[in-house]
Every structure is written in C-alpha cells, then in structure tokens.
Design a protein around this motif. Structure first.
Motif, PDB file in Angstrom:
ATOM      1  N   ARG A  12       0.824  -1.205   0.000  1.00 16.54           N
ATOM      2  CA  ARG A  12       0.000   0.000   0.000  1.00 16.54           C
ATOM      3  C   ARG A  12       0.854   1.249   0.000  1.00 16.54           C
ATOM      4  O   ARG A  12       1.879   1.329   0.646  1.00 16.54           O
ATOM      5  CB  ARG A  12      -0.912   0.018   1.228  1.00 16.54           C
ATOM      6  N   PRO A  16      -5.814   6.097   0.517  1.00 18.03           N
ATOM      7  CA  PRO A  16      -6.985   5.486  -0.130  1.00 18.03           C
ATOM      8  C   PRO A  16      -8.092   6.525  -0.294  1.00 18.03           C
ATOM      9  O   PRO A  16      -8.169   7.504   0.461  1.00 18.03           O
ATOM     10  CB  PRO A  16      -7.391   4.385   0.845  1.00 18.03           C
ATOM     11  N   TYR A  96      -7.305   1.995  -3.830  1.00 17.52           N
ATOM     12  CA  TYR A  96      -6.047   1.943  -3.097  1.00 17.52           C
ATOM     13  C   TYR A  96      -4.891   2.021  -4.085  1.00 17.52           C
ATOM     14  O   TYR A  96      -4.900   1.329  -5.107  1.00 17.52           O
ATOM     15  CB  TYR A  96      -5.924   0.632  -2.317  1.00 17.52           C
ATOM     16  N   GLU A 151      -8.618   1.094   5.221  1.00 17.80           N
ATOM     17  CA  GLU A 151      -7.574   0.090   5.429  1.00 17.80           C
ATOM     18  C   GLU A 151      -8.178  -1.188   6.010  1.00 17.80           C
ATOM     19  O   GLU A 151      -7.835  -2.304   5.606  1.00 17.80           O
ATOM     20  CB  GLU A 151      -6.497   0.634   6.376  1.00 17.80           C
TER      21      GLU A 151
END
Length: 282
Positions: A12, A16, A96, A151
């Motif tokens: 990641r 986001p 994401y 998340e």
C-alpha cells in the motif's frame, strides 16, 4: 505481524479514496482502468449490473462486494429489465494505490474480479456500514476515521476471500496449509535470522525434502527464494521510509555485510541500494 498485514504494509502507498454515490435509473457509469491500483464497489441499496470486457454481465444485489484487484476498467449500470425511472441504487466505491515494486505474489495472483456475495463475512458488512455512515454524515474525527476504515475494509475483503472455498489454488491454499503458514510466519516474524531449508522445515514440522516440495508447490517458488525476495522487499521499504544506514538495513534483513546486501538488492531491483534511495531522477 501476520503475513496478510505484512503484505498490505509493503504494498500500500498513498492515501486510499472513497465515495458514496446514489444512482437514479436509468443509469450507467464506466470506471476507467487505473494501473497500479486496486478498488472496490459495494452495493448498499438496490441492485445493478457489472459489465467487464470479455466477461458475462454479473448481476449485483444489495450487500454484494466487488474487488477489482488490478485496477481493471469496468461499468456499472441499472438493471436492464427495470423500467422504473428514478429507482435508486446506492454504491460505495473506493481505491487503493499499490507499489508495483513491492507487489507481493499473494496480490499478483488474485483474480481480476473478486465477487463476495452479501452472505459472506459479518465483519466485512460491519466495516462497510461504518464507512458508509462516516461518508453519509461526517462528524468530529471523520477525516481520521475514513482512511482507517478503508484500510480495515481492504483487510476484511482479502481475509474473506482467502477463507472461502471459491478461492483458487496457490496462495489461498498456502495460507490455509498449517505447514506452509508456519514457515511463512517464521520468515515474516524474523527475516534476519539465518534461515535454512532445514530450520524452516523444523519449524513447519516436516523433514527437509517433503517441506521444500510442499512449499514450492503451494507458494510457487522455493523457500529460500521467497525469503530473499521478502528480505529485499523489506529493505526497499526501509530505504524509502527511513534514514537507516545501509549497514543497519543489511543487518535488519539478515546480511552480515553491506557488500552482500548490495549485491542481493541489485540482483532484485536492478540498481544499488544507494541509487534506489535517491530515486530515479538522481
């Protein structure tokens, strides 16, 4: 950390994003491909159809979750047989950003589209409800909560998928295999330890040769090949996010010298740790 948490942590990047949208029939919206990203669609109210290139249309009902693992383009539209102008469908979408250089093979092997029907995962439904509530009625702390909920939703989506019988062979089965899971947990928990196939086999509770065959069959590469890849992935993250010296990073990922570490790093990334840290423009 467990393996799934590790995978998300190294893959990641960025922030986001999400949105809650009300659509009124007849409607259709195309979401363009986004390379280097993953996204989801949740049907909060009503129903619609998912249209993808070279795939049959998929009917989505209230509560269904769709995860687009590789940023592929798709279209959502109102039910073809519905003639009720103004009937409403509410969707929750999110995206994401992923780091291609740190993409874990677990994520690379995901199918283009993951469909999680509403009957799966009460924890997933609760995460959706919390995120939807914050987007509908922002309150004190919403700006902090929304990224955290996004998340959490990513974890719940992947956890739910890997726990279903529909998930294909490969990493999904590897995570459910106690032998392989034990070895992966050991490598992720202590990457600097001087692991050998024999010591990993001991942790997993098998003799050396059967363990090596089983690991390669489930994970797709030998144990020490995976271990080297994981060490270099951690090193790349440390180079990006910390000011640790090369000697310190080398020690953290199990190398006794900067030279040995630099050689292994260049073999994987095609450039030295120093050049990697300075970035492509330097």
């Amino acid at each position: 950390m467990d393996l799934l948490s590790d995978v998300i942590a190294v893959t990641r990047t960025g922030e986001p994003r999400s949105a809650k949208i009300a659509w009124h029939a007849p409607w259709s919206h195309t979401f363009d491909p986004v390379p280097g990203a993953a996204g989801f669609q949740v049907i909060l109210h009503g129903s619609c159809w998912l249209i993808r290139p070279d795939e049959q249309p998929l009917e989505l009902r209230e509560g269904d979750v769709i995860f687009m693992a590789h940023g592929q383009g798709h279209t959502l539209c109102s039910m073809p047989e519905s003639h009720a102008t103004g009937s409403q469908t509410v969707t929750l979408c999110g995206a994401y950003e992923l780091d291609p250089a740190g993409a874990h093979p677990l994520l690379l092997t995901l199918p283009e589209t993951i469909h999680l029907p509403t009957r799966l995962g009460i924890d997933l439904r609760l995460a959706v409800e919390l995120l939807s509530s914050e987007l509908t009625e922002p309150r004190l702390g919403t700006d902090a909560l929304v990224p955290a909920l996004l998340e959490s939703l990513l974890v719940y989506i992947l956890r739910t998928w890997f726990s279903t019988e529909d998930s294909p062979p490969g990493w999904a089965h590897a995570l459910r295999d106690p032998v392989i899971a034990s070895a992966l947990h050991a490598m992720h928990s202590d990457p600097a330890r001087p692991w050998t196939v024999a010591t990993l086999a001991s942790v997993a509770g098998l003799s050396r040769a059967p363990f090596a065959r089983r690991f390669a069959s489930k994970v797709g590469q030998p144990p020490l090949t995976y271990l080297t890849w994981w060490r270099m992935t951690i090193a790349a993250q440390l180079l990006r996010e910390t000011t640790d010296s090369l000697a310190v990073i080398a020690e953290k990922v199990g190398y006794a010298s900067e030279f040995a570490f630099s050689t292994a790093f260049k073999r994987q990334f095609g450039l030295s740790p120093g050049k990697y840290r300075r970035g492509p423009s330097q």
